[in-house]
Design an enzyme around this catalytic site. Structure first.
Site, PDB file in Angstrom:
ATOM      1  N   HIS A 247       0.842  -1.195   0.000  1.00  0.00           N
ATOM      2  CA  HIS A 247       0.000   0.000   0.000  1.00  0.00           C
ATOM      3  C   HIS A 247       0.877   1.245   0.000  1.00  0.00           C
ATOM      4  O   HIS A 247       1.902   1.284   0.668  1.00  0.00           O
ATOM      5  CB  HIS A 247      -0.882   0.003   1.255  1.00  0.00           C
ATOM      6  CG  HIS A 247      -1.757   1.213   1.339  1.00  0.00           C
ATOM      7  ND1 HIS A 247      -2.954   1.303   0.664  1.00  0.00           N
ATOM      8  CD2 HIS A 247      -1.598   2.389   1.992  1.00  0.00           C
ATOM      9  CE1 HIS A 247      -3.499   2.477   0.909  1.00  0.00           C
ATOM     10  NE2 HIS A 247      -2.698   3.159   1.710  1.00  0.00           N
TER      11      HIS A 247
ATOM     12  N   ASP B 298     -14.820   3.514   7.641  1.00  0.00           N
ATOM     13  CA  ASP B 298     -13.803   4.394   7.066  1.00  0.00           C
ATOM     14  C   ASP B 298     -14.410   5.307   6.002  1.00  0.00           C
ATOM     15  O   ASP B 298     -14.028   6.475   5.899  1.00  0.00           O
ATOM     16  CB  ASP B 298     -12.644   3.588   6.477  1.00  0.00           C
ATOM     17  CG  ASP B 298     -11.568   4.504   5.910  1.00  0.00           C
ATOM     18  OD1 ASP B 298     -11.009   5.293   6.689  1.00  0.00           O
ATOM     19  OD2 ASP B 298     -11.325   4.465   4.697  1.00  0.00           O
TER      20      ASP B 298
ATOM     21  N   ARG C 141     -13.902  13.610   7.777  1.00  0.00           N
ATOM     22  CA  ARG C 141     -12.571  14.195   8.027  1.00  0.00           C
ATOM     23  C   ARG C 141     -12.222  15.202   6.939  1.00  0.00           C
ATOM     24  O   ARG C 141     -11.633  16.256   7.217  1.00  0.00           O
ATOM     25  CB  ARG C 141     -11.510  13.081   8.074  1.00  0.00           C
ATOM     26  CG  ARG C 141     -11.534  12.296   9.367  1.00  0.00           C
ATOM     27  CD  ARG C 141     -10.698  11.034   9.244  1.00  0.00           C
ATOM     28  NE  ARG C 141      -9.318  11.314   8.912  1.00  0.00           N
ATOM     29  CZ  ARG C 141      -8.498  10.454   8.297  1.00  0.00           C
ATOM     30  NH1 ARG C 141      -8.928   9.255   7.953  1.00  0.00           N
ATOM     31  NH2 ARG C 141      -7.255  10.792   8.023  1.00  0.00           N
TER      32      ARG C 141
ATOM     33  N   SER D 190      -7.221   4.408   9.448  1.00  0.00           N
ATOM     34  CA  SER D 190      -7.935   4.361   8.174  1.00  0.00           C
ATOM     35  C   SER D 190      -7.234   3.398   7.213  1.00  0.00           C
ATOM     36  O   SER D 190      -7.863   2.515   6.615  1.00  0.00           O
ATOM     37  CB  SER D 190      -7.994   5.782   7.587  1.00  0.00           C
ATOM     38  OG  SER D 190      -8.324   5.765   6.234  1.00  0.00           O
TER      39      SER D 190
ATOM     40  N   LYS E 187      -8.309  -1.011   6.441  1.00  0.00           N
ATOM     41  CA  LYS E 187      -8.560  -1.540   5.094  1.00  0.00           C
ATOM     42  C   LYS E 187      -7.563  -2.651   4.741  1.00  0.00           C
ATOM     43  O   LYS E 187      -7.912  -3.646   4.124  1.00  0.00           O
ATOM     44  CB  LYS E 187      -8.499  -0.405   4.064  1.00  0.00           C
ATOM     45  CG  LYS E 187      -9.732   0.489   4.145  1.00  0.00           C
ATOM     46  CD  LYS E 187      -9.648   1.689   3.236  1.00  0.00           C
ATOM     47  CE  LYS E 187      -8.655   2.686   3.736  1.00  0.00           C
ATOM     48  NZ  LYS E 187      -8.752   4.034   3.204  1.00  0.00           N
TER      49      LYS E 187
END
Ligand code: URA
Length: 432
Positions: free
Chosen positions: A82, A161, A168, A183, A187
């Site tokens: 990621h 999220d 946010r 967050s 995931k």
């Protein structure tokens, strides 16, 4: 228990327990607690922070708000990668097939791009036919069969999220370390991999503008992963310059193909090898990082990574002939040259400005339902360290419209040209 007491407790700088965090997150996800109270809760976290245990409980509460993928039917070690998001960051398009070509299982769910950074899913969709929405069963079967799948996140994955991120975004609470860490990690944990490599971007185009903050974010995410029994490594990389030369969807896919062919830009190729090597090492496919890097390089040289990319595209109903002949990609109507007004060494190319210029050309979206144009974007012909003369082409704008002077000037102004140049490293630190 009530939400007002929880908000006040955090506002006063006290530590929340697991039940209190679950109460807030479950209440918000189930529409029992309204936006205005969770906004105050988020702002209290923004100012008072959270310790590793609180951050873990927050992540778990978010993770448990939706489905969690069960990858136990996939044989072998499952890895995922990621990136916290950067301009020109098409690393997953190279790393996933490269690593999979060694037999490591890559089961990856990716997001769409918002704002100045692009999303892997949008880039893949520029390949005609490529389907990002395959069922969970097909996803698992595909990874078992060819070793890799790159798909979009299902709506049922971490719904907390989705709600929290939108809130946010409009309450000034995006750039908080516990909120970003929970967050991202909720995931990643929901996608079920055993090994996770995180690319944490630092610099003008990233959430974390300096190395100290980026280290804290990386550590927070690594700690969450460890508490959940996962192997997590975070690579901190410089995002003060765009990654590689191409910014824009099909342009980035073409650059990823070139990289898998051994002809990619140096900075981008180096990062792909670095990230692949961390995955190879953590998945126990090499004894040390040097051996892992050598394996990654070998899979570029022998074209096995490229072949695996074509297999991936075919498995997901895309036209794999584009991978072997990228000249087939649809071209933009116009290509405009951005011309240097000064001579000297390119020192820096402001990522944020390039990202915004590319978005204005139509390669990105401001709102989630905006439609992106896969053909348009920017190719940076000159990169940091290159010498330029007045009149040289700095960059090319791929556009379907008449020349927009604002976009042209944005790209021109993004280039900082000076008399001398000192190279800075791309990989700034690795945290495990
Ligand atoms: N990416 C995410 O998924 N969440 C954040 O909060 C920031 C970046």
């Amino acid at each position: 228990m009530n939400i007002i007491d929880i908000i006040i407790k955090k506002r006063n700088g006290n530590k929340l327990n697991k039940e209190e965090i679950e109460f807030a997150i479950n209440g918000y996800t189930n529409d029992v607690i309204p936006d205005y109270q969770i906004s105050a809760f988020l702002m209290a976290i923004y100012f008072k922070g959270m310790d590793p245990e609180e951050t873990y409980y927050l992540t778990k509460a978010m993770l448990n708000s939706g489905d969690i993928l069960d990858l136990s039917k996939i044989k072998g070690v499952k890895v995922d990668k990621h990136s916290t998001g950067g301009v020109g960051d098409k690393t997953s398009l190279v790393v996933a097939p490269l690593v999979a070509s060694l037999g490591i299982k890559v089961a990856k769910m990716s997001g769409r791009g918002l704002g100045h950074t692009g999303g892997t899913i949008d880039k893949l969709e520029s390949i005609p036919g490529y389907d990002v929405n395959i069922s969970e069963e097909d996803f698992i079967n595909q990874v078992n069969k060819i070793g890799v799948a790159l798909v979009g996140q299902t709506k049922k994955l971490v719904p907390a999220d989705k709600k929290l991120y939108s809130l946010r975004d409009v309450t000034g609470t995006v750039d908080s370390i516990p909120l970003i860490a929970s967050s991202i990690m909720s995931k990643k944990l929901a996608s079920g991999a055993d090994v996770i490599v995180l690319d944490v971007k630092v610099g003008s185009g990233a959430f974390m503008k300096n190395l100290d903050e980026a280290r804290k974010l990386a550590l927070a995410m690594v700690q969450i992963g460890k508490m959940e029994g996962k192997k997590v490594a975070a690579i901190l990389t410089d995002m003060s310059n765009p990654l590689g030369k191409a910014v824009g969807n099909s342009l980035e896919v073409i650059e990823a193909i070139n990289t898998l062919n051994g002809n990619g830009p140096k900075d981008f190729t180096d990062l792909c090898i670095e990230a692949s090597a961390e995955l190879i090492l953590e998945a126990n496919y090499a004894k040390n990082i040097e051996d892992a890097k050598a394996l990654a390089i070998k899979q570029i040289e022998n074209k096995e990574g490229l072949k695996k990319f074509a297999d991936l595209v075919e498995a997901q109903h895309g036209d794999a002939s584009y991978i072997y002949d990228p000249s087939k990609f649809d071209k933009s109507k116009y290509v405009y040259d951005v011309i240097a007004k000064n001579s000297g060494y390119v020192n820096n190319i402001n990522s944020l400005m390039i990202g915004n210029a590319s978005m204005k050309l139509g390669a990105g979206r401001i709102k989630l339902d905006d439609i992106i144009n896969p053909r348009v974007g920017i190719v940076l012909e000159k990169k940091p360290g290159d010498y330029v003369n007045v009149g040289d082409v700095l960059a090319k704008l791929y556009s379907d419209d008449n020349l927009d002077k604002d976009i042209y000037n944005m790209v021109l102004d993004a280039y900082k040209i000076k008399e001398s140049y000192e190279a800075t490293p791309l990989v700034l630190d690795i945290i495990k």
